[in-house]
Design a protein around this motif. Sequence first.
Motif, PDB file in Angstrom:
ATOM      1  N   ALA A 178       0.840  -1.200   0.000  1.00 24.63           N
ATOM      2  CA  ALA A 178       0.000   0.000   0.000  1.00 24.63           C
ATOM      3  C   ALA A 178       0.876   1.251   0.000  1.00 24.63           C
ATOM      4  N   PHE A 179       1.937   1.230   0.795  1.00 25.85           N
ATOM      5  CA  PHE A 179       2.853   2.365   0.834  1.00 25.85           C
ATOM      6  C   PHE A 179       3.539   2.544  -0.517  1.00 25.85           C
ATOM      7  N   LEU A 180       4.029   1.446  -1.101  1.00 29.85           N
ATOM      8  CA  LEU A 180       4.745   1.546  -2.373  1.00 29.85           C
ATOM      9  C   LEU A 180       3.825   2.028  -3.494  1.00 29.85           C
ATOM     10  N   ARG A 181       2.566   1.615  -3.462  1.00 27.59           N
ATOM     11  CA  ARG A 181       1.627   2.091  -4.485  1.00 27.59           C
ATOM     12  C   ARG A 181       1.384   3.591  -4.349  1.00 27.59           C
ATOM     13  N   GLN A 182       1.269   4.069  -3.118  1.00 24.80           N
ATOM     14  CA  GLN A 182       1.120   5.509  -2.905  1.00 24.80           C
ATOM     15  C   GLN A 182       2.385   6.256  -3.320  1.00 24.80           C
ATOM     16  N   LEU A 183       3.532   5.647  -3.068  1.00 23.49           N
ATOM     17  CA  LEU A 183       4.797   6.258  -3.468  1.00 23.49           C
ATOM     18  C   LEU A 183       4.891   6.366  -4.990  1.00 23.49           C
ATOM     19  N   ALA A 184       4.383   5.364  -5.693  1.00 25.14           N
ATOM     20  CA  ALA A 184       4.404   5.399  -7.158  1.00 25.14           C
ATOM     21  C   ALA A 184       3.591   6.569  -7.692  1.00 25.14           C
ATOM     22  N   ILE A 185       2.528   6.922  -6.992  1.00 22.48           N
ATOM     23  CA  ILE A 185       1.672   8.035  -7.408  1.00 22.48           C
ATOM     24  C   ILE A 185       2.277   9.372  -6.985  1.00 22.48           C
ATOM     25  N   ASN A 186       2.952   9.373  -5.834  1.00 24.49           N
ATOM     26  CA  ASN A 186       3.487  10.609  -5.246  1.00 24.49           C
ATOM     27  C   ASN A 186       5.000  10.509  -5.085  1.00 24.49           C
ATOM     28  N   ASN A 187       5.692  10.276  -6.200  1.00 25.76           N
ATOM     29  CA  ASN A 187       7.133  10.033  -6.123  1.00 25.76           C
ATOM     30  C   ASN A 187       7.909  11.353  -6.104  1.00 25.76           C
ATOM     31  N   ASP A 188       7.851  12.005  -4.949  1.00 23.58           N
ATOM     32  CA  ASP A 188       8.594  13.247  -4.778  1.00 23.58           C
ATOM     33  C   ASP A 188       9.079  13.343  -3.337  1.00 23.58           C
ATOM     34  N   ARG A 189      10.068  14.168  -3.122  1.00 20.41           N
ATOM     35  CA  ARG A 189      10.752  14.216  -1.828  1.00 20.41           C
ATOM     36  C   ARG A 189       9.871  14.778  -0.719  1.00 20.41           C
ATOM     37  N   THR A 190       9.016  15.716  -1.037  1.00 17.63           N
ATOM     38  CA  THR A 190       8.150  16.297  -0.007  1.00 17.63           C
ATOM     39  C   THR A 190       7.203  15.248   0.553  1.00 17.63           C
TER      40      THR A 190
ATOM     41  N   PHE B 287       7.487  12.030   0.471  1.00 16.32           N
ATOM     42  CA  PHE B 287       8.234  10.976   1.156  1.00 16.32           C
ATOM     43  C   PHE B 287       8.720  11.452   2.530  1.00 16.32           C
ATOM     44  N   LYS B 288       9.206  12.672   2.590  1.00 16.27           N
ATOM     45  CA  LYS B 288       9.706  13.219   3.852  1.00 16.27           C
ATOM     46  C   LYS B 288       8.616  13.230   4.904  1.00 16.27           C
ATOM     47  N   GLU B 289       7.405  13.569   4.504  1.00 18.32           N
ATOM     48  CA  GLU B 289       6.286  13.626   5.446  1.00 18.32           C
ATOM     49  C   GLU B 289       5.903  12.239   5.971  1.00 18.32           C
ATOM     50  N   ARG B 290       6.293  11.212   5.246  1.00 16.59           N
ATOM     51  CA  ARG B 290       5.939   9.822   5.617  1.00 16.59           C
ATOM     52  C   ARG B 290       7.169   8.976   5.905  1.00 16.59           C
ATOM     53  N   LYS B 291       8.287   9.639   6.181  1.00  6.65           N
ATOM     54  CA  LYS B 291       9.547   8.933   6.397  1.00  6.65           C
ATOM     55  C   LYS B 291       9.473   7.997   7.605  1.00  6.65           C
ATOM     56  N   GLN B 292       8.789   8.399   8.651  1.00  6.05           N
ATOM     57  CA  GLN B 292       8.674   7.557   9.831  1.00  6.05           C
ATOM     58  C   GLN B 292       7.921   6.265   9.498  1.00  6.05           C
TER      59      GLN B 292
ATOM     60  N   ASP C 237      24.227  -5.474   3.415  1.00  6.02           N
ATOM     61  CA  ASP C 237      24.892  -5.691   2.134  1.00  6.02           C
ATOM     62  C   ASP C 237      23.967  -6.326   1.103  1.00  6.02           C
ATOM     63  N   SER C 238      22.884  -6.925   1.558  1.00  7.35           N
ATOM     64  CA  SER C 238      21.974  -7.638   0.667  1.00  7.35           C
ATOM     65  C   SER C 238      20.949  -6.726   0.002  1.00  7.35           C
ATOM     66  N   VAL C 239      20.318  -5.853   0.775  1.00  9.51           N
ATOM     67  CA  VAL C 239      19.155  -5.120   0.263  1.00  9.51           C
ATOM     68  C   VAL C 239      19.556  -3.820  -0.431  1.00  9.51           C
ATOM     69  N   TYR C 240      18.747  -3.461  -1.417  1.00  6.19           N
ATOM     70  CA  TYR C 240      18.956  -2.201  -2.136  1.00  6.19           C
ATOM     71  C   TYR C 240      18.258  -1.055  -1.412  1.00  6.19           C
ATOM     72  N   ARG C 241      18.843   0.114  -1.496  1.00  2.00           N
ATOM     73  CA  ARG C 241      18.247   1.305  -0.910  1.00  2.00           C
ATOM     74  C   ARG C 241      17.032   1.735  -1.726  1.00  2.00           C
ATOM     75  N   ILE C 242      16.169   2.520  -1.120  1.00  2.00           N
ATOM     76  CA  ILE C 242      14.966   3.000  -1.783  1.00  2.00           C
ATOM     77  C   ILE C 242      15.280   4.139  -2.761  1.00  2.00           C
ATOM     78  N   TYR C 243      16.435   4.754  -2.600  1.00  2.00           N
ATOM     79  CA  TYR C 243      16.774   5.931  -3.397  1.00  2.00           C
ATOM     80  C   TYR C 243      17.332   5.540  -4.764  1.00  2.00           C
ATOM     81  N   ARG C 244      16.800   6.146  -5.821  1.00  2.00           N
ATOM     82  CA  ARG C 244      17.248   5.877  -7.174  1.00  2.00           C
ATOM     83  C   ARG C 244      18.475   6.716  -7.520  1.00  2.00           C
TER      84      ARG C 244
ATOM     85  N   TYR D  35      12.649   7.938  -5.995  1.00  2.00           N
ATOM     86  CA  TYR D  35      12.523   6.724  -5.189  1.00  2.00           C
ATOM     87  C   TYR D  35      12.112   5.512  -6.023  1.00  2.00           C
ATOM     88  N   LYS D  36      12.633   4.379  -5.638  1.00  2.00           N
ATOM     89  CA  LYS D  36      12.205   3.123  -6.235  1.00  2.00           C
ATOM     90  C   LYS D  36      10.840   2.746  -5.662  1.00  2.00           C
ATOM     91  N   THR D  37      10.082   2.014  -6.428  1.00  2.00           N
ATOM     92  CA  THR D  37       8.760   1.590  -5.959  1.00  2.00           C
ATOM     93  C   THR D  37       8.762   0.087  -5.684  1.00  2.00           C
TER      94      THR D  37
END
Length: 221
Positions: A12-24, A26-31, A65-72, A83-85
Amino acid sequence: MKSASNISEVMAFLRQLAINNDRTWFKERKQQFDTLRKAWEQDMERLIGLVAQYDPQARGLTVKDSVYRIYRDIRFSHDKSPYKTYFSGVIGKGGRHAVQSCYYVHMGVEEMMLCGGIWWPEKPILERLRGLIDAEPDEFLAIINHPDITSRYEWMSRSLKSVPKEFPKDHPLARYLKMKEYLLMMRVDENYFDCEDWVERVAADLQPLKPLHDFLNYVFE
């Protein structure tokens, strides 16, 4: 064992991120992201441990070392979405910097899959891989045609239009000698991950790939 992450909430979070892929946004939902990510990483750490029980190349690998970061990395991309989705990780020697055959888990908005093999090998390695397949065709075919593989996985590999010049055009394994990479993929959906024991499920479905890893990694010995 019950998973730490709630995959429906992650998606659900990733789908919302795909629609709202901007830093503002994401920052508001960083927690919220940090909470979801931490739980998912706990599951990935347990997955690494389960894979390590049957494949030594996963031993000693850290989840960091295994997982990729969310940042593109957008430096050379026309798509400037920051951000990656998807959440993803590599399980094998070197983690996400692996050059050898290894496992890959991908959980994203556009696709979900389990993979195994070698992705985009450098030319000298690719040439060795082709030579190995040519030299050991029976072993290679026995691995990739095993029911545990064919019932789950399909090839996801780019290919040349013709057989490399060092092999005859009518080579019986021409299909595989034309490949530019050796990567098997198992397509899954959200329901596959959305269960309490998804970590154990993934570990079990990755295990049939071990003989392929062992075979392909001959070229690194």
